[in-house]
Design an enzyme around this catalytic site. Structure first.
Site, PDB file in Angstrom:
ATOM      1  N   CYS A 189      35.492  40.467  14.880  1.00 27.65           N
ATOM      2  CA  CYS A 189      34.112  40.035  14.619  1.00 27.65           C
ATOM      3  C   CYS A 189      33.688  40.410  13.193  1.00 27.65           C
ATOM      4  CB  CYS A 189      33.187  40.681  15.645  1.00 27.65           C
ATOM      5  SG  CYS A 189      31.451  40.706  15.202  1.00 27.65           S
ATOM      6  N   CYS A 211      30.701  42.721  12.999  1.00 27.36           N
ATOM      7  CA  CYS A 211      31.077  44.093  13.369  1.00 27.36           C
ATOM      8  C   CYS A 211      31.697  44.817  12.173  1.00 27.36           C
ATOM      9  CB  CYS A 211      32.064  44.087  14.530  1.00 27.36           C
ATOM     10  SG  CYS A 211      31.466  43.240  16.010  1.00 27.36           S
ATOM     11  N   CYS A 242       1.095  65.048  -1.339  1.00 27.34           N
ATOM     12  CA  CYS A 242       1.648  65.957  -2.360  1.00 27.34           C
ATOM     13  C   CYS A 242       0.886  65.824  -3.675  1.00 27.34           C
ATOM     14  CB  CYS A 242       3.135  65.640  -2.550  1.00 27.34           C
ATOM     15  SG  CYS A 242       3.846  66.259  -4.088  1.00 27.34           S
ATOM     16  N   CYS A 269       2.980  64.682  -6.621  1.00 24.34           N
ATOM     17  CA  CYS A 269       3.297  63.253  -6.530  1.00 24.34           C
ATOM     18  C   CYS A 269       2.120  62.422  -7.037  1.00 24.34           C
ATOM     19  CB  CYS A 269       3.608  62.863  -5.090  1.00 24.34           C
ATOM     20  SG  CYS A 269       4.966  63.798  -4.339  1.00 24.34           S
TER      21      CYS A 269
END
Length: 443
Positions: A192, A195, A55, A58
């Protein structure tokens, strides 16, 4: 060789493998793997630029972004994401163009769009204004720390729990194994701790993946303490365990990171692996060329011999080579086009290949108005080598003739048949006197 080829440059048509920022800069390089840890879990104010190496805007912003990062060091964090490499992050935050600058303040799950100027001074001023606003919020008690902390305490996760499909012993086979889609399935236990930490990441990833793959990749969850038949079938020994299911293949363990960025990135890779190859289109009019090339980082165009020179079988052979290469490079999301020699003379002239050397191939970057020509054989091996060199930043390029896209003729589509010679008008020569009118002696 045409004059336009004299200006050959040694730059790449496509992405350079080198990042726009280095470790010597005060700009922090952010990736799918570290974004959650560095930004989302941080109490700091972050300015993050999402960019693409190809870009031009950019590239112009980069020196100003570095100056701003140095000026704000120790006050505001300044980072950058190569969104062309880490597409999952760009998609997650709705990046549609480059460069895009986001401000991650009090609520990290809802960053603000930076709309200020692109000079280093303007960027610093914008950062300090955001910092003052953040401090005022904290003084008033409106902000209790990072968005991640609030998320873990039950706040918004950036996703919807309904996008995580609840799987059971009863519905698993029908929903997953009999599906033609790809599934990432988490086997968890409610007690857990790991988790529980994964849950908001899994939820946010599920929503993003559903949107970005148009529902072709699913994230599911199995409570392995309840649905023990499934847990036993797939040999679940620890929690959380994530498995990938693809139709007709054995399930595989997901060994990647557990941030939403890591999960999204893997899901998008799986989607690309199972996605259809891009369509190979004949250039029938200007819209076909424009729509294909404007939406693609690179447009691969073949000019095939006239149908009278190859017949249908020969042309189909060339098209098969192109389709195989489109399949091989489908993750690149490039455009693939072809035309018959002589059908688009202005296009051929702008590429410097008109009138000879068929079949020919060019790769065009419309944003840069640059192109490269295939110099090797028109075969899978030759084209692969050509495109591979471009994709790693090698190969010679030239400016497209005139710096603009050429005019395109409207033509009829090939009917798939052999060509036919034009029918010539017949003349009756029976009444023509072929005798020598001057009465010269015959030899």
């Amino acid at each position: 060789m045409r004059p336009l080829l004299l200006g050959v440059l040694g730059c790449s048509l496509v992405l350079s493998v080198q990042a726009m920022y280095s470790s010597s800069d005060d700009v922090i390089e952010l990736t799918s793997s570290n974004f959650n840890r560095e930004v989302i879990q941080s109490d700091s104010l972050w300015l993050v630029e999402f960019y693409a190496p190809w870009c031009g805007h950019c590239q112009s912003l980069a020196p100003e972004w570095k100056k701003a990062a140095t000026a704000l060091k120790g006050i505001v964090k300044v980072g950058a994401v190569d969104a062309d490499q880490h597409k999952s992050l760009g998609g997650q935050y709705g990046v549609r163009g480059f460069p895009t600058i986001k401000i991650f303040g009090a609520n990290k799950n809802k960053p603000e769009e930076y709309q200020g100027g692109r000079s280093s001074q303007a960027i610093v001023d914008g950062a300090l204004n955001s910092l003052r606003a953040l401090v005022k919020e904290r003084l008033s008690g409106k902000s209790g720390g990072s968005g991640y902390s609030k998320q873990q305490g039950g706040g918004g996760s950036g996703g919807s729990k309904k996008d995580v499909v609840e799987l059971t012993d009863d519905n698993f086979d029908k929903m997953v194994l009999e599906s033609g889609d790809v599934w990432m399935v988490e086997f968890f236990a409610p007690w857990c701790g790991h988790c529980k930490n994964l849950e908001p990441e899994w939820t946010a990833a599920a929503t993003a993946v559903k949107e970005q793959t148009k529902g072709k990749v699913h994230l599911g969850a199995v409570d392995a303490t309840v649905h023990q038949v499934l847990a036993s079938r797939y040999g679940i020994r620890g929690f959380p365990t994530i498995k990938i299911f693809r139709r007709g293949e054995e399930p595989e363990d997901f060994q990647g990171g557990r941030s939403r960025g890591d999960i999204i990135e893997k899901a998008l890779d799986l989607f690309s692996d199972n996605a259809a190859a891009p369509e190979l289109l004949e250039i029938l009019n200007e819209d076909v060329l424009k729509n294909t090339c404007d939406d693609s980082q690179l447009c691969v165009i073949a000019v095939l011999p006239h149908i009278l020179d190859t017949g249908a079988a020969g042309r189909n052979g060339y098209l098969e080579v192109m389709m195989n290469m489109a399949e091989k490079y489908k993750k690149k999301s490039w455009g693939w086009l072809w035309t018959e020699a002589g059908a688009q003379m202005e296009l051929e002239a702008s590429l410097g290949i008109g009138g000879f050397g068929y079949p020919a191939m060019a790769a065009i970057n419309v944003r840069k108005m640059k192109f490269a020509l295939l110099r090797g054989s028109f075969s899978e091996t030759g084209i692969h080598e050509f495109l591979r060199e471009l994709s790693v930043g090698r190969g010679s390029t030239a400016t497209l003739g005139g710096g603009v896209m050429p005019n395109i003729n409207a033509v009829d589509a090939w009917d798939g048949k052999d060509g036919q010679l034009p029918v010539e008008e017949e003349y009756d020569l029976t009444d023509v006197d072929l005798d020598d009118e001057d009465g010269k002696d015959e030899l």
